[in-house]
Design an enzyme around this catalytic site. Structure first.
Site, PDB file in Angstrom:
ATOM      1  N   ASP A   1       0.848  -1.200   0.000  1.00 29.40           N
ATOM      2  CA  ASP A   1       0.000   0.000   0.000  1.00 29.40           C
ATOM      3  C   ASP A   1       0.882   1.248   0.000  1.00 29.40           C
ATOM      4  O   ASP A   1       0.855   2.025   0.951  1.00 29.40           O
ATOM      5  CB  ASP A   1      -0.952  -0.005   1.213  1.00 29.40           C
ATOM      6  CG  ASP A   1      -0.224   0.006   2.550  1.00 29.40           C
ATOM      7  OD1 ASP A   1       0.946  -0.422   2.609  1.00 29.40           O
ATOM      8  OD2 ASP A   1      -0.815   0.475   3.553  1.00 29.40           O
TER       9      ASP A   1
ATOM     10  N   ASP B   1       6.865   1.110   1.842  1.00 28.16           N
ATOM     11  CA  ASP B   1       6.495   0.122   0.814  1.00 28.16           C
ATOM     12  C   ASP B   1       7.308   0.396  -0.452  1.00 28.16           C
ATOM     13  O   ASP B   1       7.741  -0.538  -1.144  1.00 28.16           O
ATOM     14  CB  ASP B   1       5.009   0.250   0.430  1.00 28.16           C
ATOM     15  CG  ASP B   1       4.065   0.075   1.593  1.00 28.16           C
ATOM     16  OD1 ASP B   1       3.510  -1.016   1.773  1.00 28.16           O
ATOM     17  OD2 ASP B   1       3.885   1.044   2.343  1.00 28.16           O
TER      18      ASP B   1
ATOM     19  N   ASN C   1      -2.515   2.673   3.637  1.00 29.26           N
ATOM     20  CA  ASN C   1      -1.979   4.004   3.942  1.00 29.26           C
ATOM     21  C   ASN C   1      -2.831   5.098   3.307  1.00 29.26           C
ATOM     22  O   ASN C   1      -2.983   6.182   3.862  1.00 29.26           O
ATOM     23  CB  ASN C   1      -0.544   4.142   3.420  1.00 29.26           C
ATOM     24  CG  ASN C   1       0.459   3.434   4.297  1.00 29.26           C
ATOM     25  OD1 ASN C   1       0.329   3.418   5.515  1.00 29.26           O
ATOM     26  ND2 ASN C   1       1.464   2.832   3.679  1.00 29.26           N
TER      27      ASN C   1
ATOM     28  N   THR D   1       2.926  -6.068   2.883  1.00 29.30           N
ATOM     29  CA  THR D   1       3.439  -4.920   3.645  1.00 29.30           C
ATOM     30  C   THR D   1       2.334  -3.881   3.885  1.00 29.30           C
ATOM     31  O   THR D   1       2.617  -2.713   4.123  1.00 29.30           O
ATOM     32  CB  THR D   1       4.643  -4.262   2.927  1.00 29.30           C
ATOM     33  OG1 THR D   1       4.200  -3.765   1.661  1.00 29.30           O
ATOM     34  CG2 THR D   1       5.780  -5.240   2.733  1.00 29.30           C
TER      35      THR D   1
ATOM     36  N   PHE E   1      -0.404  -0.539  12.762  1.00 33.15           N
ATOM     37  CA  PHE E   1      -1.332  -0.074  11.724  1.00 33.15           C
ATOM     38  C   PHE E   1      -1.856  -1.190  10.801  1.00 33.15           C
ATOM     39  O   PHE E   1      -3.075  -1.282  10.572  1.00 33.15           O
ATOM     40  CB  PHE E   1      -0.666   1.029  10.875  1.00 33.15           C
ATOM     41  CG  PHE E   1      -1.517   1.463   9.712  1.00 33.15           C
ATOM     42  CD1 PHE E   1      -2.589   2.322   9.905  1.00 33.15           C
ATOM     43  CD2 PHE E   1      -1.278   0.985   8.427  1.00 33.15           C
ATOM     44  CE1 PHE E   1      -3.400   2.705   8.840  1.00 33.15           C
ATOM     45  CE2 PHE E   1      -2.077   1.360   7.358  1.00 33.15           C
ATOM     46  CZ  PHE E   1      -3.143   2.224   7.565  1.00 33.15           C
ATOM     47  N   ASN E   2      -0.983  -1.996  10.227  1.00 29.66           N
ATOM     48  CA  ASN E   2      -1.451  -2.978   9.225  1.00 29.66           C
ATOM     49  C   ASN E   2      -2.427  -3.983   9.835  1.00 29.66           C
ATOM     50  O   ASN E   2      -3.369  -4.428   9.174  1.00 29.66           O
ATOM     51  CB  ASN E   2      -0.272  -3.725   8.596  1.00 29.66           C
ATOM     52  CG  ASN E   2       0.547  -2.828   7.678  1.00 29.66           C
ATOM     53  OD1 ASN E   2       0.061  -1.811   7.195  1.00 29.66           O
ATOM     54  ND2 ASN E   2       1.801  -3.205   7.454  1.00 29.66           N
TER      55      ASN E   2
ATOM     56  N   HIS F   1       9.956   0.343   7.770  1.00 31.69           N
ATOM     57  CA  HIS F   1       9.312  -0.924   8.165  1.00 31.69           C
ATOM     58  C   HIS F   1       9.309  -1.993   7.067  1.00 31.69           C
ATOM     59  O   HIS F   1       9.778  -3.113   7.250  1.00 31.69           O
ATOM     60  CB  HIS F   1       7.836  -0.667   8.515  1.00 31.69           C
ATOM     61  CG  HIS F   1       7.600   0.412   9.502  1.00 31.69           C
ATOM     62  ND1 HIS F   1       7.707   0.224  10.853  1.00 31.69           N
ATOM     63  CD2 HIS F   1       7.231   1.709   9.345  1.00 31.69           C
ATOM     64  CE1 HIS F   1       7.413   1.340  11.493  1.00 31.69           C
ATOM     65  NE2 HIS F   1       7.125   2.261  10.598  1.00 31.69           N
ATOM     66  N   ASP F   2       8.680  -1.641   5.946  1.00 36.86           N
ATOM     67  CA  ASP F   2       8.343  -2.671   4.956  1.00 36.86           C
ATOM     68  C   ASP F   2       9.564  -3.270   4.274  1.00 36.86           C
ATOM     69  O   ASP F   2       9.543  -4.446   3.866  1.00 36.86           O
ATOM     70  CB  ASP F   2       7.386  -2.079   3.914  1.00 36.86           C
ATOM     71  CG  ASP F   2       6.059  -1.668   4.529  1.00 36.86           C
ATOM     72  OD1 ASP F   2       5.725  -2.192   5.612  1.00 36.86           O
ATOM     73  OD2 ASP F   2       5.361  -0.828   3.932  1.00 36.86           O
TER      74      ASP F   2
HETATM   75  C1  BDR Z   1       3.156   0.052   8.564  1.00 35.39           C
HETATM   76  O1  BDR Z   1       2.114   1.021   8.411  1.00 35.39           O
HETATM   77  C2  BDR Z   1       2.300   1.750   7.244  1.00 35.39           C
HETATM   78  O2  BDR Z   1       2.111   3.120   7.464  1.00 35.39           O
HETATM   79  C3  BDR Z   1       3.683   1.446   6.744  1.00 35.39           C
HETATM   80  O3  BDR Z   1       3.709   1.459   5.330  1.00 35.39           O
HETATM   81  C4  BDR Z   1       3.982   0.087   7.291  1.00 35.39           C
HETATM   82  O4  BDR Z   1       3.546  -0.940   6.422  1.00 35.39           O
HETATM   83  C5  BDR Z   1       3.935   0.379   9.819  1.00 35.39           C
HETATM   84  O5  BDR Z   1       3.104   0.330  10.942  1.00 35.39           O
HETATM   85 CA    CA Z   2       2.899  -0.499   4.135  1.00 31.51          CA
END
Ligand code: BDR
Ligand code: CA
Length: 315
Positions: free
Chosen positions: A13, A18, A42, A129, A170-171, A244-245
């Site tokens: 996303d 990402d 996102n 991701t 978040f994910n 992160h991703d």
């Molecule tokens: C995740 O949330 C999104 O904002 C980032 O792309 C990542 O996948 C981190 O919590």
């Molecule tokens: Ca992401």
């Protein structure tokens, strides 16, 4: 016998991190991208799909399938990331090229199923991701994919904290029901959560390494980080932004880049304050099988050598 590149489906996303994950997978010789699928997360599905096409164009992925998947979580309303983190476009900062990579007309979920089923068993690795809506829907549509994928290496969750709420990342928070389906399926899931990804900070020396590449992709990453860095500092007080991703892709390319522990992960669906929490049991309480892998510690220099080195392969 030497192992060839890992065949991956990147379900994403974009999103700044990402985008870096995508560039890494595109450049590194250890990965072959079979398909890129997008999911609302996102930003809206429309925006993240446009972003994915633009990043695929930067990466020169002209022959790679890019398909749009689910536009909303399985049962809940969408939770878009605070625009202060990724901007109104979902990918503020760099100037996005007009995509030359076309959008595949198929639904992203069909692409995931078809890609897994058309490759030899246990050769395709799924790398989600974003929220897990597409992956869960693919499993529902064709349960046989569970036995056919090599593994699922996902960015999401955490075992000691959250980032949307105190408990949830978040994910997973965006679509906990989908995450529950994915963690409960009979396949190997590696959770690369925020305990790990908060170690992957793009510090100024890292940004300088990308700048020094002198390539289009290198400049693109610098522009991403020039937005993402101040955004993370202002909103969450980070000294540098966590990518992160890219950590999930790095785990596929070089498993030794991070330590993992066996655990059992349950996704909280009904908590008053904990919905979306990945409740992680490292001890196998009540005889639970420790069927998941959970990333704990990143080899930071090795990680950045991998990411910068992979993206250096792009023009
Ligand atoms: C995740 O949330 C999104 O904002 C980032 O792309 C990542 O996948 C981190 O919590
Ligand atoms: Ca992401």
């Amino acid at each position: 016998m030497t192992a060839g590149p890992r065949t991956i489906v990147l379900d994403c996303d974009p999103g700044h991190d990402d985008a870096i994950a995508l560039l890494l997978a595109a450049g590194h010789p250890g990965a072959e991208i079979a398909a890129i699928t997008t999911v609302g997360g996102n930003q809206t599905l429309e925006k993240v799909t446009g972003n994915a096409l633009a990043v695929a164009t930067v990466a020169g992925l002209d022959g790679v399938v890019v398909a749009a998947g689910c536009d909303r979580p399985l049962v809940r309303d969408a939770v878009l990331t605070d625009p202060r983190t990724h901007g109104a476009s979902g990918l503020d900062g760099p100037e996005l090229p007009e995509p030359t990579v076309p959008l595949d007309p198929r639904h992203g979920v069909d692409v995931i199923v078809e890609t897994v089923m058309s490759h030899p068993a246990r050769t395709v690795t799924l790398v989600p991701t974003g929220p897990l809506t597409n992956i869960a829907t693919a499993l529902r549509r064709e349960p046989a994919i569970a036995a056919r994928v090599a593994e699922v290496v996902l960015m999401g969750g955490g075992y000691s904290k959250g980032n949307v709420t105190a408990a949830a990342e978040f994910n997973i928070y965006t679509d906990p029901e989908a995450a529950h389906v994915v963690f409960s399926a009979p396949w190997r899931v590696t959770m690369v959560g925020i305990d790990l990804t908060h170690q992957a900070l793009a510090t100024p020396d890292v940004v300088e390494r990308f700048r020094t590449l002198g390539t289009t992709a290198g400049r693109f990453v610098v522009d991403l980080l020039d937005f993402f860095g101040p955004a993370y500092r202002a909103k969450q007080g980070f000294p540098a932004p966590p990518v992160h991703d890219a950590c999930a892709v790095a785990r596929v390319l070089d498993p030794g880049v991070m330590a993992v522990r066996q655990a059992h992960v349950d996704v909280e669906l009904r908590g008053e304050h904990t919905t979306g929490m990945t409740v992680t049991d490292f001890a196998g309480r009540d005889g639970r099988a420790l069927e998941h892998l959970v990333a704990t510690e990143l080899d930071v220099p090795r990680f950045w050598d991998l990411v910068v080195g992979g993206i250096a392969e792009l023009r």
